[in-house]
Motif scaffolding. Structure first.
Motif, PDB file in Angstrom:
ATOM      1  N   THR A 172       9.454  -3.001   0.630  1.00 45.37           N
ATOM      2  CA  THR A 172       9.253  -2.473  -0.721  1.00 45.37           C
ATOM      3  C   THR A 172       9.065  -0.956  -0.659  1.00 45.37           C
ATOM      4  N   PRO A 173       9.801  -0.193  -1.470  1.00 47.87           N
ATOM      5  CA  PRO A 173       9.651   1.266  -1.437  1.00 47.87           C
ATOM      6  C   PRO A 173       8.226   1.694  -1.728  1.00 47.87           C
ATOM      7  N   ILE A 174       7.763   2.729  -1.028  1.00 48.88           N
ATOM      8  CA  ILE A 174       6.401   3.219  -1.206  1.00 48.88           C
ATOM      9  C   ILE A 174       6.167   3.704  -2.632  1.00 48.88           C
ATOM     10  N   TYR A 175       7.202   4.329  -3.237  1.00 44.96           N
ATOM     11  CA  TYR A 175       7.011   4.852  -4.590  1.00 44.96           C
ATOM     12  C   TYR A 175       6.735   3.724  -5.587  1.00 44.96           C
TER      13      TYR A 175
END
Length: 481
Positions: A352-355
């Motif tokens: 999952t993307p950190i953003y």
């Protein structure tokens, strides 16, 4: 003593500083347990009492805080509480064995138990209801960011120094808080001396202490179901006996008749159920980040910080939101939004993307801050000035219980979904955590129903700065023996 304007300017910061020290300390210790065990030459599990002793001391001592503030004055009790907490912190840092550390933590919990309700009481008595929400915003922030920053700060201190510094950092903060309290905290007393309800203290204190201990132990699945059921029954019987006793006592430890006030009842009891879902996040999210996603502890801690930043930012707009929409609409809608945010964590996994995680955390901190500011301030909307001490004590007691319930609830639900499968399996644990998030989200959304019982004009004395309505129904609800 400072002028009234100066008191109003500095008092929220005094209370917030002490509360932050307390909230940070209550969570920072968990990170240091392995280092403590090595230093004191004991097993990590044997140091569970270091955590439980603090919680038990809090649970037992909070109900006495209102009586002490009325009898000895808010300034003296608050300064004494900070002093006890600071001295106990030094004793914790100097402990040479686990019994000494547990004893020091008991003393530390006693000091912490006096800080939160007495500080909140002073805020309520200092600020008119039209200004109470703004003042409460400063006080609620430490309660939100302390549990989030605790694991990160604790990990950094243990990594670069020793576990003893975790307690020693309280000394300069405590001394500064005592000096500020001496200069800027007003000294309120009760209308008249009232005797301490010793029997009520025994019944309620024993019942709450047993219940808190059970939640800590049962949350780790170290107690068989039969024993837990028997002990839960005993704890419930003690609390039921207190309810019977309080109805017949002229000066009860906690006056349960305050629950006849609708706004107070909805704030305290509704807030209790809402915190069941929210309270499990500080425990479950680090598991998701560290075990499920394989992140190191310091990165996991950094991912908890956006929520703290959003919580601080919310205080600038919560006043306008409540003034525009009112407490009823804000609490109902915001509780649902909190549930949706919790459910969004079920989509977070390896890759999952950190953003995306940061965005969810920002929403979480934003909505949580608005929720707690709203619930804590409306509790005093229709409480008479003479009952503010009792109301603060009762609200603090229920909040402490809800925190214990929330942590245990998150642990138990995750354990139920995990079953007998190994916790070291990343895929299995992540799946169990996702299901737990969805369950807690559902419980949180359902808890929004408790706020439907509010009326549109409830809390107007705080959000709008207007007098509370004096309709016959409202007047009846505010009368109590």
């Amino acid at each position: 003593m400072s002028s009234p304007d100066t008191v109003k300017r500095y008092l929220p910061w005094v209370v917030a500083t002490a509360l932050f020290m307390e909230q940070l300390d209550s969570t920072i210790v968990n990170t240091a347990i392995p280092s403590m065990a090595i230093s004191l030459m004991v097993t990590p599990l044997s140091l569970k009492a270091v955590v439980t002793s603090y919680i038990l001391s809090l649970a037992v001592a909070i109900p006495v805080s209102g009586w002490m503030a009325d009898r000895y004055g808010t300034r003296r009790v608050f300064m004494t509480a900070i002093g006890i907490f600071t001295v106990a912190s030094v004793l914790c840092g100097l402990s040479v064995n686990s019994p000494m550390l547990v004893a020091a933590r008991l003393l530390q919990g006693f000091g912490a138990a006096m800080m939160m309700p007495v500080g909140r009481l002073t805020i309520v008595r200092t600020f008119p209801k039209a200004e109470l929400l703004t003042a409460m915003n400063f006080v609620i922030i430490p309660a939100l960011i302390g549990p989030l920053l605790g694991p990160t700060v604790g990990g950094l201190i243990v990594h670069w120094m020793s576990w003893r510094e975790i307690f020693f950092i309280n000394v300069p903060v405590g001394l500064a808080a005592i000096w500020l309290a001496h200069r800027h905290m007003p000294d309120y007393h009760g209308d008249g001396p009232r005797p301490l309800d010793v029997m009520g203290l025994i019944l309620f204190g024993t019942g709450v202490a047993l219940l808190s201990w059970l939640l800590e132990v049962f949350g780790e699945h170290k107690l068989d179901v039969t024993s837990a059921a028997v002990l839960f029954f005993i704890a419930g019987s003690l609390l039921a006996a207190y309810a019977w006793h309080a109805g017949r006592e002229e000066h009860p430890l906690l006056r349960l008749s305050l629950f006849r006030i609708r706004t107070f009842r909805v704030s305290v009891l509704g807030g209790f159920f809402t915190r069941l879902g929210v309270g499990g996040l500080p425990f479950l999210l680090p598991l998701l980040y560290q075990v499920g996603m394989g992140l190191p502890a310091w990165q996991s801690g950094l991912l908890m910080m956006p929520a703290a930043a959003a919580a601080m930012g919310m205080k600038f707009i919560s006043v306008r939101l409540l003034k525009r929409f009112g407490y009823r609409q804000v609490l109902v809608v915001n509780t649902v939004l909190i549930g949706v945010t919790i459910a969004m964590f079920s989509f977070v996994q390896l890759g999952t993307p950190i953003y995306a995680i940061v965005a969810i955390s920002l929403c979480q901190g934003f909505f949580n801050s608005l929720q707690f500011s709203s619930m804590n301030s409306i509790a005093y909307a229709d409480v008479e000035q003479r009952d503010s001490s009792m109301a603060s004590t009762m609200a603090s007691s229920m909040q402490q219980l809800s925190m214990s319930f929330g942590l245990a609830c998150g642990s138990l639900i995750t354990g139920w979904y995990l079953g007998d499968l190994p916790q070291t399996d990343r895929v299995v644990l992540t799946s169990a955590l996702h299901q737990a998030f969805l369950t807690l989200a559902g419980l949180t959304i359902v808890s929004s129903l408790t706020f439907w019982t509010l009326k549109r004009e409830d809390g107007a004395s705080i959000s709008q700065g207007s007098p509370a309505p004096t309709t016959p129904a409202a007047t009846t609800e505010r009368k109590f023996p």
